[in-house]
Scaffold this motif. Structure first.
Motif, PDB file in Angstrom:
ATOM      1  N   GLU A  93       0.827  -1.210   0.000  1.00  0.00           N
ATOM      2  CA  GLU A  93       0.000   0.000   0.000  1.00  0.00           C
ATOM      3  C   GLU A  93       0.862   1.262   0.000  1.00  0.00           C
ATOM      4  O   GLU A  93       0.508   2.269  -0.623  1.00  0.00           O
ATOM      5  N   ARG A  94       1.991   1.212   0.690  1.00  0.00           N
ATOM      6  CA  ARG A  94       2.863   2.385   0.788  1.00  0.00           C
ATOM      7  C   ARG A  94       3.994   2.381  -0.228  1.00  0.00           C
ATOM      8  O   ARG A  94       4.745   3.363  -0.311  1.00  0.00           O
ATOM      9  N   LEU A  95       4.147   1.290  -0.972  1.00  0.00           N
ATOM     10  CA  LEU A  95       5.235   1.197  -1.941  1.00  0.00           C
ATOM     11  C   LEU A  95       5.169   2.263  -3.029  1.00  0.00           C
ATOM     12  O   LEU A  95       6.212   2.838  -3.379  1.00  0.00           O
ATOM     13  N   PRO A  96       4.006   2.569  -3.635  1.00  0.00           N
ATOM     14  CA  PRO A  96       3.990   3.603  -4.684  1.00  0.00           C
ATOM     15  C   PRO A  96       4.504   4.958  -4.219  1.00  0.00           C
ATOM     16  O   PRO A  96       5.201   5.655  -4.970  1.00  0.00           O
ATOM     17  N   ALA A  97       4.193   5.355  -2.979  1.00  0.00           N
ATOM     18  CA  ALA A  97       4.669   6.642  -2.471  1.00  0.00           C
ATOM     19  C   ALA A  97       6.187   6.663  -2.350  1.00  0.00           C
ATOM     20  O   ALA A  97       6.843   7.632  -2.757  1.00  0.00           O
ATOM     21  N   THR A  98       6.766   5.575  -1.819  1.00  0.00           N
ATOM     22  CA  THR A  98       8.222   5.502  -1.689  1.00  0.00           C
ATOM     23  C   THR A  98       8.903   5.393  -3.049  1.00  0.00           C
ATOM     24  O   THR A  98       9.917   6.058  -3.299  1.00  0.00           O
ATOM     25  N   ALA A  99       8.361   4.563  -3.932  1.00  0.00           N
ATOM     26  CA  ALA A  99       8.958   4.399  -5.258  1.00  0.00           C
ATOM     27  C   ALA A  99       8.905   5.706  -6.046  1.00  0.00           C
ATOM     28  O   ALA A  99       9.874   6.075  -6.737  1.00  0.00           O
ATOM     29  N   GLY A 100       7.797   6.423  -5.960  1.00  0.00           N
ATOM     30  CA  GLY A 100       7.698   7.702  -6.661  1.00  0.00           C
ATOM     31  C   GLY A 100       8.689   8.716  -6.134  1.00  0.00           C
ATOM     32  O   GLY A 100       9.323   9.450  -6.918  1.00  0.00           O
ATOM     33  N   LEU A 101       8.851   8.768  -4.815  1.00  0.00           N
ATOM     34  CA  LEU A 101       9.809   9.716  -4.226  1.00  0.00           C
ATOM     35  C   LEU A 101      11.236   9.368  -4.610  1.00  0.00           C
ATOM     36  O   LEU A 101      12.030  10.252  -4.986  1.00  0.00           O
ATOM     37  N   MET A 102      11.604   8.088  -4.543  1.00  0.00           N
ATOM     38  CA  MET A 102      12.967   7.676  -4.877  1.00  0.00           C
ATOM     39  C   MET A 102      13.269   7.890  -6.351  1.00  0.00           C
ATOM     40  O   MET A 102      14.346   8.389  -6.707  1.00  0.00           O
ATOM     41  N   ALA A 103      12.340   7.531  -7.235  1.00  0.00           N
ATOM     42  CA  ALA A 103      12.563   7.710  -8.674  1.00  0.00           C
ATOM     43  C   ALA A 103      12.685   9.184  -9.034  1.00  0.00           C
ATOM     44  O   ALA A 103      13.550   9.570  -9.846  1.00  0.00           O
ATOM     45  N   SER A 104      11.856  10.024  -8.439  1.00  0.00           N
ATOM     46  CA  SER A 104      11.924  11.460  -8.716  1.00  0.00           C
ATOM     47  C   SER A 104      13.246  12.047  -8.241  1.00  0.00           C
ATOM     48  O   SER A 104      13.852  12.876  -8.928  1.00  0.00           O
ATOM     49  N   ALA A 105      13.701  11.629  -7.051  1.00  0.00           N
ATOM     50  CA  ALA A 105      14.956  12.152  -6.509  1.00  0.00           C
ATOM     51  C   ALA A 105      16.141  11.734  -7.372  1.00  0.00           C
ATOM     52  O   ALA A 105      17.032  12.551  -7.658  1.00  0.00           O
ATOM     53  N   ILE A 106      16.163  10.473  -7.804  1.00  0.00           N
ATOM     54  CA  ILE A 106      17.260  10.004  -8.650  1.00  0.00           C
ATOM     55  C   ILE A 106      17.254  10.728  -9.999  1.00  0.00           C
ATOM     56  O   ILE A 106      18.304  11.165 -10.503  1.00  0.00           O
ATOM     57  N   ALA A 107      16.065  10.867 -10.601  1.00  0.00           N
ATOM     58  CA  ALA A 107      15.969  11.567 -11.898  1.00  0.00           C
ATOM     59  C   ALA A 107      16.422  13.014 -11.768  1.00  0.00           C
ATOM     60  O   ALA A 107      17.170  13.528 -12.615  1.00  0.00           O
ATOM     61  N   LEU A 108      15.993  13.691 -10.712  1.00  0.00           N
ATOM     62  CA  LEU A 108      16.394  15.083 -10.508  1.00  0.00           C
ATOM     63  C   LEU A 108      17.899  15.197 -10.295  1.00  0.00           C
ATOM     64  O   LEU A 108      18.548  16.102 -10.850  1.00  0.00           O
ATOM     65  N   ALA A 109      18.468  14.287  -9.505  1.00  0.00           N
ATOM     66  CA  ALA A 109      19.907  14.331  -9.241  1.00  0.00           C
ATOM     67  C   ALA A 109      20.721  14.104 -10.511  1.00  0.00           C
ATOM     68  O   ALA A 109      21.702  14.815 -10.769  1.00  0.00           O
ATOM     69  N   VAL A 110      20.306  13.147 -11.336  1.00  0.00           N
ATOM     70  CA  VAL A 110      21.051  12.848 -12.568  1.00  0.00           C
ATOM     71  C   VAL A 110      20.919  13.987 -13.569  1.00  0.00           C
ATOM     72  O   VAL A 110      21.900  14.394 -14.214  1.00  0.00           O
ATOM     73  N   ILE A 111      19.707  14.523 -13.722  1.00  0.00           N
ATOM     74  CA  ILE A 111      19.482  15.599 -14.696  1.00  0.00           C
ATOM     75  C   ILE A 111      20.321  16.830 -14.359  1.00  0.00           C
ATOM     76  O   ILE A 111      20.876  17.485 -15.253  1.00  0.00           O
ATOM     77  N   ILE A 112      20.431  17.153 -13.073  1.00  0.00           N
ATOM     78  CA  ILE A 112      21.221  18.326 -12.683  1.00  0.00           C
ATOM     79  C   ILE A 112      22.715  18.007 -12.676  1.00  0.00           C
ATOM     80  O   ILE A 112      23.549  18.845 -13.021  1.00  0.00           O
ATOM     81  N   ALA A 113      23.079  16.774 -12.300  1.00  0.00           N
ATOM     82  CA  ALA A 113      24.496  16.436 -12.147  1.00  0.00           C
ATOM     83  C   ALA A 113      25.221  16.356 -13.484  1.00  0.00           C
ATOM     84  O   ALA A 113      26.411  16.689 -13.557  1.00  0.00           O
ATOM     85  N   ILE A 114      24.548  15.933 -14.545  1.00  0.00           N
ATOM     86  CA  ILE A 114      25.229  15.763 -15.833  1.00  0.00           C
ATOM     87  C   ILE A 114      25.776  17.089 -16.361  1.00  0.00           C
ATOM     88  O   ILE A 114      26.976  17.196 -16.651  1.00  0.00           O
ATOM     89  N   PRO A 115      24.983  18.152 -16.510  1.00  0.00           N
ATOM     90  CA  PRO A 115      25.577  19.403 -17.006  1.00  0.00           C
ATOM     91  C   PRO A 115      26.570  20.028 -16.037  1.00  0.00           C
ATOM     92  O   PRO A 115      27.592  20.594 -16.475  1.00  0.00           O
ATOM     93  N   LEU A 116      26.312  19.919 -14.720  1.00  0.00           N
ATOM     94  CA  LEU A 116      27.255  20.490 -13.761  1.00  0.00           C
ATOM     95  C   LEU A 116      28.591  19.758 -13.799  1.00  0.00           C
ATOM     96  O   LEU A 116      29.663  20.378 -13.776  1.00  0.00           O
ATOM     97  N   GLY A 117      28.546  18.420 -13.834  1.00  0.00           N
ATOM     98  CA  GLY A 117      29.784  17.654 -13.876  1.00  0.00           C
ATOM     99  C   GLY A 117      30.554  17.863 -15.161  1.00  0.00           C
ATOM    100  O   GLY A 117      31.788  17.965 -15.149  1.00  0.00           O
ATOM    101  N   LEU A 118      29.848  17.928 -16.275  1.00  0.00           N
ATOM    102  CA  LEU A 118      30.514  18.191 -17.552  1.00  0.00           C
ATOM    103  C   LEU A 118      31.155  19.572 -17.572  1.00  0.00           C
ATOM    104  O   LEU A 118      32.284  19.738 -18.049  1.00  0.00           O
TER     105      LEU A 118
END
Length: 316
Positions: A93-118
């Motif tokens: 019952e609580r898995l979708p909330a956790t999965a959505g939060l984790m996926a969003s955080a990872i996507a946000l971190a990767v999207i911002i990290a790629i141009p900054l790291g480059l």
């Protein structure tokens, strides 16, 4: 690729068995007695022993483990000692909330990290590199719970821009309301991983810019921006895929802290509630379920690595 997937799946079986043993022993070694959840002031000692017998707690430790493991293999993780609901139903019952939060955080971190790291790797030693490195070190040093409280204070209490807790506003059922509630926990959870990803991408960019193919592209008249985003970025993404699998454990731990501070109705907040209430079946179920997610995350990283890098397909 099919052999790789089958081999990785077979390797997870003994790992899961070992993880289940460790989880069971740690929970049994924790202070407290689960029988206390059923004890009332009017109960006699014989009634208490009857409850202990019905729960199987009077059996030897190895018998209790195999009884629990047998039920887990059939999909039965037991019942909560607090609310008497099935553990697996509460987790799912609580898995979708956790999965959505984790996926969003990872996507946000990767999207911002790629141009900054480059940008930091391409301008090594310049002000851009120093600024990005300073931001990365600060983000990596901040405790998540302190950062979460700070974000709540500024953006919720002072500025009144975003909600401070929960996943939905009472009486409101819209996707926009869920997104507004998830902005702060997503940012807090992403900042810790953003710092690590930026440093890996920066170091990988510096090493790639020394390769011969970069000099060949310069000789053909390609611009620095074109080389970075068309050629270097492809090679930079390979270690990030591996890093994503390795960071699954930190992601689960960070989600527990973030969900607790923001009252996000996910698996992490359920686990903290179970720890405070000494709800051992829920603790065991969440620990084992989190371990499965961690193993599956590493398996997915291996598969993606094989898809992105064709050389793995031809390597035994």
């Amino acid at each position: 690729m099919r052999r790789l997937i089958v081999r990785r799946l077979l390797q997870t079986l003994p790992m899961l068995f070992f993880v289940s043993i460790v989880c069971f022993i740690l929970v049994k070694a924790a202070p407290g007695d689960p029988v206390r959840s059923f004890v009332t002031p009017n109960m006699h000692a014989a009634d208490i022993e009857r409850v202990r017998h019905n729960l199987g707690l009077d059996q030897p430790l190895y018998v209790q483990y195999f009884m629990w493991l047998k039920e887990c293999l059939t999909g039965n993780f037991g019942y909560s000692l607090v609310n008497h609901q099935p553990v697996l139903d509460q987790i799912l019952e609580r898995l979708p909330a956790t999965a959505g939060l984790m996926a969003s955080a990872i996507a946000l971190a990767v999207i911002i990290a790629i141009p900054l790291g480059l940008a930091a790797g391409a301008n090594r030693g310049r002000w851009v590199d120093k600024l990005v490195n300073m931001i990365a070190y600060i983000g990596n040093s901040l405790p998540l719970f302190w950062l979460a409280i700070l974000m709540i204070y500024f953006f919720s209490i002072k500025l009144h821009w975003l909600p401070s807790m929960g996943m939905r506003t009472i009486g409101t059922d819209s996707a926009l309301d869920v997104i507004k509630h998830g902005i702060l926990p997503c940012i807090v959870l992403a900042i810790g991983f953003l710092s690590v990803y930026v440093r890996y991408i920066r170091s990988s960019t510096i090493s790639q810019l020394r390769e011969d193919y970069v000099q060949i592209q310069y000789a053909f008249g390609s611009t620095k921006r074109r080389i970075l985003f068309r050629h270097v970025m492809k090679h930079v993404l390979l270690p990030i895929i591996t890093l994503l699998g390795m960071s699954m454990g930190d992601l689960v731990a960070g989600a527990i802290v973030t969900e607790t501070v923001f009252s996000w109705p996910g698996i992490g907040s359920l686990g903290m509630t179970a720890v405070r209430g000494m709800d051992y079946p829920v603790i065991l179920g969440i620990t084992l379920f989190s371990s499965v997610l961690l193993i599956l995350g590493n398996l997915l990283a291996d598969i993606l690595y094989g898809i992105v890098d064709p050389r793995i397909k031809t390597t035994r």
